[in-house]
Design a protein around this motif. Structure first.
Motif, PDB file in Angstrom:
ATOM      1  N   CYS A 138     -62.269   9.478 -29.863  1.00 36.14           N
ATOM      2  CA  CYS A 138     -63.155  10.163 -28.905  1.00 36.14           C
ATOM      3  C   CYS A 138     -62.338  10.874 -27.829  1.00 36.14           C
ATOM      4  N   LEU A 139     -61.316  10.192 -27.306  1.00 41.49           N
ATOM      5  CA  LEU A 139     -60.469  10.803 -26.286  1.00 41.49           C
ATOM      6  C   LEU A 139     -59.702  11.994 -26.850  1.00 41.49           C
ATOM      7  N   SER A 140     -59.273  11.875 -28.090  1.00 38.57           N
ATOM      8  CA  SER A 140     -58.542  12.953 -28.751  1.00 38.57           C
ATOM      9  C   SER A 140     -59.399  14.221 -28.835  1.00 38.57           C
ATOM     10  N   LYS A 141     -60.689  14.053 -29.060  1.00 37.52           N
ATOM     11  CA  LYS A 141     -61.609  15.198 -29.175  1.00 37.52           C
ATOM     12  C   LYS A 141     -61.698  15.996 -27.875  1.00 37.52           C
ATOM     13  N   ILE A 142     -61.425  15.327 -26.748  1.00 39.21           N
ATOM     14  CA  ILE A 142     -61.472  16.039 -25.463  1.00 39.21           C
ATOM     15  C   ILE A 142     -60.054  16.218 -24.899  1.00 39.21           C
ATOM     16  N   ASN A 143     -59.082  16.201 -25.804  1.00 37.21           N
ATOM     17  CA  ASN A 143     -57.680  16.481 -25.491  1.00 37.21           C
ATOM     18  C   ASN A 143     -57.040  15.506 -24.489  1.00 37.21           C
ATOM     19  N   ILE A 144     -57.410  14.233 -24.609  1.00 42.35           N
ATOM     20  CA  ILE A 144     -56.751  13.196 -23.816  1.00 42.35           C
ATOM     21  C   ILE A 144     -55.952  12.329 -24.779  1.00 42.35           C
ATOM     22  N   LYS A 145     -54.647  12.273 -24.561  1.00 46.53           N
ATOM     23  CA  LYS A 145     -53.749  11.474 -25.403  1.00 46.53           C
ATOM     24  C   LYS A 145     -53.943  10.002 -25.103  1.00 46.53           C
ATOM     25  N   ALA A 146     -54.133   9.226 -26.132  1.00 48.18           N
ATOM     26  CA  ALA A 146     -54.226   7.773 -26.006  1.00 48.18           C
ATOM     27  C   ALA A 146     -53.473   7.167 -27.178  1.00 48.18           C
ATOM     28  N   TYR A 147     -52.875   6.025 -26.943  1.00 49.28           N
ATOM     29  CA  TYR A 147     -52.072   5.383 -27.970  1.00 49.28           C
ATOM     30  C   TYR A 147     -52.624   3.998 -28.282  1.00 49.28           C
ATOM     31  N   TYR A 148     -52.847   3.773 -29.561  1.00 52.69           N
ATOM     32  CA  TYR A 148     -53.257   2.460 -30.049  1.00 52.69           C
ATOM     33  C   TYR A 148     -52.120   1.485 -29.725  1.00 52.69           C
ATOM     34  N   THR A 149     -52.463   0.370 -29.109  1.00 51.45           N
ATOM     35  CA  THR A 149     -51.459  -0.571 -28.629  1.00 51.45           C
ATOM     36  C   THR A 149     -51.854  -1.989 -29.006  1.00 51.45           C
ATOM     37  N   THR A 150     -50.918  -2.729 -29.572  1.00 48.44           N
ATOM     38  CA  THR A 150     -51.204  -4.126 -29.903  1.00 48.44           C
ATOM     39  C   THR A 150     -50.524  -5.037 -28.890  1.00 48.44           C
ATOM     40  N   ILE A 151     -51.165  -6.189 -28.653  1.00 46.38           N
ATOM     41  CA  ILE A 151     -50.700  -7.116 -27.619  1.00 46.38           C
ATOM     42  C   ILE A 151     -51.128  -8.522 -27.992  1.00 46.38           C
ATOM     43  N   ASN A 152     -50.407  -9.512 -27.496  1.00 43.00           N
ATOM     44  CA  ASN A 152     -50.798 -10.904 -27.700  1.00 43.00           C
ATOM     45  C   ASN A 152     -51.681 -11.309 -26.527  1.00 43.00           C
ATOM     46  N   ALA A 153     -52.931 -11.628 -26.813  1.00 44.28           N
ATOM     47  CA  ALA A 153     -53.894 -11.965 -25.764  1.00 44.28           C
ATOM     48  C   ALA A 153     -54.189 -13.456 -25.693  1.00 44.28           C
ATOM     49  N   ASP A 154     -53.309 -14.292 -26.226  1.00 43.96           N
ATOM     50  CA  ASP A 154     -53.498 -15.735 -26.138  1.00 43.96           C
ATOM     51  C   ASP A 154     -53.230 -16.227 -24.723  1.00 43.96           C
ATOM     52  N   ASP A 155     -53.757 -17.406 -24.411  1.00 47.08           N
ATOM     53  CA  ASP A 155     -53.490 -18.013 -23.106  1.00 47.08           C
ATOM     54  C   ASP A 155     -52.010 -18.348 -22.948  1.00 47.08           C
ATOM     55  N   VAL A 156     -51.419 -18.854 -24.024  1.00 50.57           N
ATOM     56  CA  VAL A 156     -49.998 -19.185 -24.006  1.00 50.57           C
ATOM     57  C   VAL A 156     -49.235 -17.977 -24.530  1.00 50.57           C
ATOM     58  N   ILE A 157     -48.222 -17.542 -23.783  1.00 56.22           N
ATOM     59  CA  ILE A 157     -47.448 -16.375 -24.195  1.00 56.22           C
ATOM     60  C   ILE A 157     -46.203 -16.852 -24.935  1.00 56.22           C
ATOM     61  N   ASP A 158     -46.191 -16.640 -26.233  1.00 55.41           N
ATOM     62  CA  ASP A 158     -45.000 -16.967 -27.017  1.00 55.41           C
ATOM     63  C   ASP A 158     -43.964 -15.867 -26.809  1.00 55.41           C
TER      64      ASP A 158
END
Length: 191
Positions: free
Chosen positions: A10-30
């Motif tokens: 959707c953002l791409s259609k209105i010329n806004i660059k966005a990047y798919y980003t993965t992250i660890n969302a657990d309570d404990v950060i390994d």
């Protein structure tokens, strides 16, 4: 993950660059093993670099827009950009971002009972908790939770309200009235 891809499109259609980003969302950060390409992340968000600032968007969150919660703040995230993907640390919540405040007005009645009005304003993890309480719990579950976890010992809950701030402000307030007819006896101030 699908919502992050959808919003990125959707953002791409209105010329806004966005990047798919993965992250660890657990309570404990390994600890992240940077040299080992492997599934070390369990959540997807968007990284949107802007001229003046950077916007992080969690498309599955019902919290304030642009707010990175306690489960995704101050962590390494993998920003995917074709052949130049990189690890970027998400911003840490500041002192101001997690500030809690409490205002208490107490009235001693002529019959020696106490009546108190509390206004608690929450940010950070308590903002997240009370947003969940407001959105997901029934009225009776909310009332029970507040009686058990919030109301001071010796007081009885008379009334309460949970007030969410404007859509883009990560803050929520709990206002409640409580009374006590035995606190003065308990502390030996009754004549």
């Amino acid at each position: 993950k699908a919502l992050a891809n959808y919003f990125k499109s959707c953002l791409s259609k209105i010329n806004i660059k966005a990047y798919y980003t993965t992250i660890n969302a657990d309570d404990v950060i390994d600890p992240l093993i940077k040299r080992l390409p492997s599934p070390q992340f369990n959540h997807a968000i968007l990284f949107v670099p802007l001229k003046e600032d950077t916007l992080w968007v969690d498309c599955t969150s019902n919290l304030a827009f642009g707010y990175l919660g306690t489960s995704t703040q101050n962590r390494l995230a993998l920003v995917m950009n074709y052949n130049s993907s990189s690890l970027i640390k998400t911003p840490a919540l500041s002192f101001e971002d997690v500030l809690e405040s409490r205002n208490i007005k107490v009235k001693l009645n002529i019959n020696k009972t106490l009546q108190a009005n509390f206004t608690n304003t929450y940010r950070g993890d308590k903002y997240e908790l009370f947003s969940y309480v407001l959105a997901e719990l029934s009225e009776s579950e909310r009332s029970q939770y507040i009686r058990r976890k919030i109301v001071e010992t010796g007081f009885q809950l008379d009334s309460y309200s949970i007030i969410a701030s404007e859509r883009d402000k990560p803050e929520i307030s709990l206002k409640y009235a409580a009374s006590s007819d035995h606190l003065l006896k308990e502390y030996g101030t009754e004549s």
